[in-house]
Write a protein that holds these residues in place. Structure first.
Motif, mmCIF file in Angstrom:
data_model
loop_
_atom_site.group_PDB
_atom_site.id
_atom_site.type_symbol
_atom_site.label_atom_id
_atom_site.label_comp_id
_atom_site.label_asym_id
_atom_site.label_seq_id
_atom_site.Cartn_x
_atom_site.Cartn_y
_atom_site.Cartn_z
ATOM 1 N N ARG A 187 0.823 -1.201 0.000
ATOM 2 C CA ARG A 187 0.000 0.000 0.000
ATOM 3 C C ARG A 187 0.863 1.260 0.000
ATOM 4 N NH1 ARG A 187 -3.779 -0.710 4.599
ATOM 5 N NH2 ARG A 187 -5.437 -1.499 3.291
ATOM 6 N N SER A 212 0.934 -6.975 -2.014
ATOM 7 C CA SER A 212 0.193 -7.316 -0.799
ATOM 8 C C SER A 212 -1.295 -7.351 -1.149
ATOM 9 C CB SER A 212 0.455 -6.280 0.296
ATOM 10 O OG SER A 212 -0.101 -5.045 -0.081
ATOM 11 N N ARG A 213 -2.089 -7.799 -0.196
ATOM 12 C CA ARG A 213 -3.525 -7.953 -0.458
ATOM 13 C C ARG A 213 -4.223 -6.645 -0.862
ATOM 14 N NH1 ARG A 213 -8.016 -11.980 1.636
ATOM 15 N NH2 ARG A 213 -9.824 -10.644 1.383
ATOM 16 N N GLN A 227 -1.030 -11.750 -5.690
ATOM 17 C CA GLN A 227 -1.115 -11.502 -4.248
ATOM 18 C C GLN A 227 -0.328 -12.540 -3.455
ATOM 19 O OE1 GLN A 227 -5.026 -11.704 -2.408
ATOM 20 N NE2 GLN A 227 -4.011 -12.056 -0.463
ATOM 21 N N VAL A 228 0.566 -12.045 -2.619
ATOM 22 C CA VAL A 228 1.374 -12.920 -1.769
ATOM 23 C C VAL A 228 0.784 -12.911 -0.362
ATOM 24 C CG1 VAL A 228 3.663 -13.209 -0.725
ATOM 25 C CG2 VAL A 228 3.457 -12.487 -3.118
ATOM 26 N N GLY A 229 0.658 -14.072 0.246
ATOM 27 C CA GLY A 229 0.199 -14.097 1.635
ATOM 28 C C GLY A 229 -0.664 -15.284 1.965
ATOM 29 N N SER A 231 -3.836 -15.591 2.283
ATOM 30 C CA SER A 231 -4.972 -15.831 1.404
ATOM 31 C C SER A 231 -4.582 -15.668 -0.060
ATOM 32 C CB SER A 231 -6.125 -14.891 1.763
ATOM 33 O OG SER A 231 -5.695 -13.552 1.750
ATOM 34 N N SER A 246 4.037 -3.323 5.112
ATOM 35 C CA SER A 246 4.273 -3.182 6.545
ATOM 36 C C SER A 246 4.774 -4.478 7.182
ATOM 37 C CB SER A 246 3.006 -2.698 7.255
ATOM 38 O OG SER A 246 1.963 -3.630 7.074
ATOM 39 N N GLN A 250 -0.230 -11.913 8.073
ATOM 40 C CA GLN A 250 -0.827 -12.614 6.938
ATOM 41 C C GLN A 250 0.012 -12.473 5.672
ATOM 42 O OE1 GLN A 250 -2.658 -10.377 8.747
ATOM 43 N NE2 GLN A 250 -4.303 -11.546 9.703
ATOM 44 N N HIS A 251 0.763 -11.402 5.570
ATOM 45 C CA HIS A 251 1.652 -11.267 4.417
ATOM 46 C C HIS A 251 2.896 -12.138 4.592
ATOM 47 C CE1 HIS A 251 3.110 -9.396 0.727
ATOM 48 N NE2 HIS A 251 4.304 -9.427 1.292
ATOM 49 N N ASN A 265 11.079 0.498 3.500
ATOM 50 C CA ASN A 265 9.900 1.053 4.148
ATOM 51 C C ASN A 265 10.313 2.345 4.848
ATOM 52 O OD1 ASN A 265 7.674 1.497 6.095
ATOM 53 N ND2 ASN A 265 7.023 -0.531 5.410
ATOM 54 N N LEU A 284 10.365 4.864 -0.662
ATOM 55 C CA LEU A 284 10.679 3.937 -1.761
ATOM 56 C C LEU A 284 10.924 4.668 -3.069
ATOM 57 C CD1 LEU A 284 8.003 3.071 -3.824
ATOM 58 C CD2 LEU A 284 7.177 2.324 -1.615
HETATM 59 C C1 LIG Z 1 -8.068 -13.343 6.897
HETATM 60 C C2 LIG Z 1 -7.044 -12.398 6.350
HETATM 61 C C3 LIG Z 1 -6.226 -12.796 5.306
HETATM 62 C C4 LIG Z 1 -5.264 -11.931 4.798
HETATM 63 N N1 LIG Z 1 -4.469 -12.357 3.775
HETATM 64 C C5 LIG Z 1 -3.497 -11.534 3.315
HETATM 65 C C6 LIG Z 1 -2.607 -11.951 2.264
HETATM 66 O O1 LIG Z 1 -2.700 -13.063 1.727
HETATM 67 N N2 LIG Z 1 -1.651 -11.072 1.832
HETATM 68 C C7 LIG Z 1 -1.502 -9.820 2.366
HETATM 69 O O2 LIG Z 1 -0.594 -9.079 1.943
HETATM 70 N N3 LIG Z 1 -2.348 -9.405 3.336
HETATM 71 C C8 LIG Z 1 -3.329 -10.216 3.808
HETATM 72 N N4 LIG Z 1 -4.183 -9.766 4.772
HETATM 73 C C9 LIG Z 1 -4.135 -8.335 5.125
HETATM 74 C C10 LIG Z 1 -3.058 -7.987 6.132
HETATM 75 O O3 LIG Z 1 -3.582 -8.120 7.438
HETATM 76 C C11 LIG Z 1 -2.596 -6.522 5.953
HETATM 77 O O4 LIG Z 1 -3.714 -5.687 6.037
HETATM 78 C C12 LIG Z 1 -1.896 -6.265 4.625
HETATM 79 O O5 LIG Z 1 -0.884 -7.217 4.409
HETATM 80 C C13 LIG Z 1 -1.290 -4.890 4.625
HETATM 81 O O6 LIG Z 1 -0.774 -4.603 3.360
HETATM 82 P P1 LIG Z 1 0.390 -3.538 3.170
HETATM 83 O O7 LIG Z 1 1.568 -3.913 3.963
HETATM 84 O O8 LIG Z 1 0.577 -3.357 1.691
HETATM 85 O O9 LIG Z 1 -0.275 -2.192 3.692
HETATM 86 P P2 LIG Z 1 -0.050 -1.388 5.038
HETATM 87 O O10 LIG Z 1 -0.133 -2.256 6.213
HETATM 88 O O11 LIG Z 1 -0.942 -0.213 4.953
HETATM 89 O O12 LIG Z 1 1.458 -0.916 4.958
HETATM 90 C C14 LIG Z 1 1.941 0.062 4.094
HETATM 91 C C15 LIG Z 1 3.396 0.303 4.466
HETATM 92 O O13 LIG Z 1 3.981 1.179 3.512
HETATM 93 C C16 LIG Z 1 4.860 2.061 4.176
HETATM 94 N N5 LIG Z 1 4.978 3.248 3.312
HETATM 95 C C17 LIG Z 1 4.051 4.189 3.033
HETATM 96 N N6 LIG Z 1 4.511 5.072 2.150
HETATM 97 C C18 LIG Z 1 5.776 4.696 1.851
HETATM 98 C C19 LIG Z 1 6.794 5.234 0.999
HETATM 99 N N7 LIG Z 1 6.596 6.312 0.240
HETATM 100 N N8 LIG Z 1 7.985 4.592 0.956
HETATM 101 C C20 LIG Z 1 8.214 3.487 1.706
HETATM 102 N N9 LIG Z 1 7.286 2.946 2.521
HETATM 103 C C21 LIG Z 1 6.076 3.535 2.592
HETATM 104 C C22 LIG Z 1 4.216 2.322 5.507
HETATM 105 O O14 LIG Z 1 5.186 2.698 6.450
HETATM 106 C C23 LIG Z 1 3.594 0.967 5.830
HETATM 107 O O15 LIG Z 1 4.476 0.160 6.590
HETATM 108 C C24 LIG Z 1 -5.131 -10.619 5.310
HETATM 109 C C25 LIG Z 1 -5.954 -10.230 6.362
HETATM 110 C C26 LIG Z 1 -6.898 -11.090 6.887
HETATM 111 C C27 LIG Z 1 -7.768 -10.625 8.008
#
Ligand SMILES: Cc1cc2nc3c(=O)[nH]c(=O)nc-3n(C[C@H](O)[C@H](O)[C@H](O)COP(=O)(O)OP(=O)(O)OC[C@H]3O[C@@H](n4cnc5c(N)ncnc54)[C@H](O)[C@@H]3O)c2cc1C
Lengths: 297, 247
Positions: A187, A212-213, A227-229, A231, A246, A250-251, A265, A284
């Protein structure tokens, strides 16, 4: 032991038939139209009908289970597979365990292993459960020389649920599970255009792009098969580069098998830094171009 | 006007969970509880149905001593009445589905909403088992939900295609994370939530399960954890390592 195996998917069907070939005598039940006759099942039953859904499929499978003297039911883990396992468990009054990575029968007891606490841990359980769903991607399907007997079963009973529309999705184009190098976007890329720099890094590393998801399912910036993780896909590349991810449990569950993990990050407290070999704290959009530059030198 | 039931779960905060380095077992002591992720999506969707089509939302949770916290959060999000079924001891879909179905079978409802799997145990069995026990259709994995003519219509995700499905009511619908963005209730609502009706019922479990936990531990993480706060130095080091990996 005699196993009833079901999956609506061809790849999961052939994986399960490969995985349990030496443990059970198996019959495959499937709605897939692909040829699955050379993966070691004794019988392949093709389920056909006008309005097949989890309810009428479950009822038919329950009937076949009772009539054919199976000892155990093994189902491919997908949304449909899990739903069918839950309905079957009620219809047949049998305990079910879902999303398992291992099934080891011994003296009427079955030991299983599955993820727990969102993928943070693996739990080993023993039970007299008879229904299991099996995670995808545990083995590469291997054909055998013999051929299964092909049978057709038509399901006449209508489903309580009506399919009123189907929306096709773009077909699978990558196999992340096989990739040597994966650069994944989270994200943190902030916008779809951010994928350009992720792709450039993947290009210099001769790797594939994953995500990520939220990036795949919420925003649809990448297709679902990337999608890695927990699910999504469980990958095991030589190098996994997590950009703007992050590192929620789950990831991590999907990329823990990577040989080397690199994280970029901007938050130095992001949990991904506990799960990486090398990390850079920074934006990034500033870090990746420098990394690409350095790689080209 | 719809009678809506939403079932949700309280879990240990898995994101704060630490692992004991010597045993690889999770350290559960003093770990806070939180409302489970997909449960929040389920509550949000239930409240949206009420807001859009009218009706009443009853929240049910099968929980332990801390369940009141989860219920207050649900009430603050817009659930009208809460029922806490107390006596939860372990993750076991056989037990949970039995407890929920027994309670719901004596209630008036048009639609039951649940998350499709929970973020901690990830079993996904409870909704289907409850639906079957109640003899109502299971309409699973919704990323979109609409009500029309006392029917429910959902979009269900699939790998190759999404399906638009319709079912008569009553039905049990499960939701995916992508269906909505759960609201964060403002303080004033959380305070007001304390005044909403909340019933607590002690549950006697008489379901047999043959499941025994042999072990539950984290895979060993042997990452180097070399983290650079100096970007240029990090880029120099990491590009060197990467060049060794990439031919
Ligand atoms: C039942 C269930 C199953 C799930 N299955 C999966 C799955 O298979 N895969 C999965 O990925 N998730 C899964 N999730 C979701 C998981 O819980 C997280 O919500 C998800 O992984 C978060 O994705 P993210 O790290 O991309 O986003 P975020 O958690 O929002 O993290 C974004 C990160 O980006 C960083 N960032 C922001 N801007 C910048 C920048 N300019 N430069 C560098 N860093 C920056 C932030 O510091 C933050 O750490 C599942 C959840 C549930 C409940």
């Amino acid at each position: 032991m005699k196993a009833m195996v079901f999956s609506e998917k061809a790849d999961l069907s052939s994986q399960m038939l490969t995985l349990f070939r030496n443990t059970f005598e198996m019959d495959l039940y499937t709605t897939s139209n692909e040829n699955l006759l050379n993966f070691g099942a004794k019988n392949v039953f093709k389920l056909t009908g006008n309005n097949l859904y989890v309810d009428n499929i479950s009822e038919k499978l329950a009937e076949m289970y009772k009539n054919n003297g199976y000892d155990i039911i093994i189902i491919g883990s997908s949304a449909m597979g899990r739903e069918i396992s839950s309905l079957l468990s009620e219809i047949l009054h049998l305990e079910a365990i879902t999303e398992v990575m291992k099934i080891e029968p011994k003296d009427g007891i079955i030991a299983t292993e599955r993820f727990f606490y969102g993928g943070k841990t693996v739990i080993r359980e023993e039970s007299e459960a008879k229904i299991f769903t099996v995670l995808p991607g545990l083995v590469d399907p291997q054909p055998v020389n013999s051929s299964s007997t092909e049978n057709n079963i038509s399901i006449d009973k209508d489903s309580a649920i009506k399919v009123v529309d189907q929306i096709e999705k773009p077909k699978s184009s990558v196999n992340l599970e096989k990739a040597d190098i994966i650069v994944s976007a989270g994200r943190g890329i902030g916008k779809k255009e951010g994928l350009a720099v992720i792709q450039q890094l993947a290009d210099v590393l001769h790797g594939e792009v994953g995500g990520s998801r939220p990036v795949c399912l919420d925003y649809h910036w990448l297709s679902e098969e990337r999608q890695v993780g927990l699910s999504g896909k469980r990958v095991k590349p030589k190098v996994y580069v997590a950009c703007g991810i992050s590192g929620q449990v789950q990831h991590i569950a999907g990329m823990r098998g990577s040989r080397m993990v690199i994280a970029i990050n901007k938050d130095k407290n992001a949990p991904i830094f506990n799960e990486c070999d090398y990390g850079i704290v920074g934006d990034l959009y500033a870090v990746i171009p420098k990394l690409i530059e350095a790689m080209k030198k | 006007m719809y009678n809506i039931i939403v079932c949700f779960k309280q879990i240990l905060d898995i994101d704060q969970m630490k692992v004991d380095e010597s045993t690889q077992e999770p350290i559960l002591k003093n770990l806070p509880y939180r409302l489970e992720d997909l449960s929040k999506n389920a509550i949000e969707e239930a409240v949206r149905i009420k807001e859009k089509y009218g009706g009443k939302v009853i929240g049910i949770t099968y929980g332990g001593d801390q369940a009141t916290l989860a219920m207050k959060e649900a009430l603050a999000m817009g659930v009208d009445e809460g029922i806490i079924l107390k006596g939860y001891k372990e993750n076991n879909p056989e037990i949970t589905s039995d407890v929920l179905a027994k309670k719901i079978s004596g209630m008036q409802y048009d639609i039951i909403i649940m998350g499709n799997q929970s973020a901690d145990s990830y079993t996904g069995l409870v909704p289907g088992k409850v639906a079957r026990k109640l003899s109502i259709p299971l309409v699973g994995n919704a990323i979109k939900l609409e009500m029309a003519d006392r029917r429910v219509r959902i979009t269900r995700t699939g790998e190759e295609k999404n399906l638009v499905l319709e079912s008569n009511l009553p039905a049990l619908v499960t939701v995916e994370q992508e269906i909505n963005e759960p609201r964060l209730p403002p303080l004033i609502q959380i305070m007001a939530a304390g005044r909403k009706p909340m019933k607590i019922e002690e549950i006697q479990v008489n379901v047999k399960s043959t499941k025994k936990v042999i072990w539950n531990r984290a895979p060993k993480s042997e990452r180097k954890r070399i983290v650079f706060e100096d970007v240029d130095k990090g880029v120099a080091e990491i590009s060197k390592v990467l060049k060794g990996e990439v031919k």
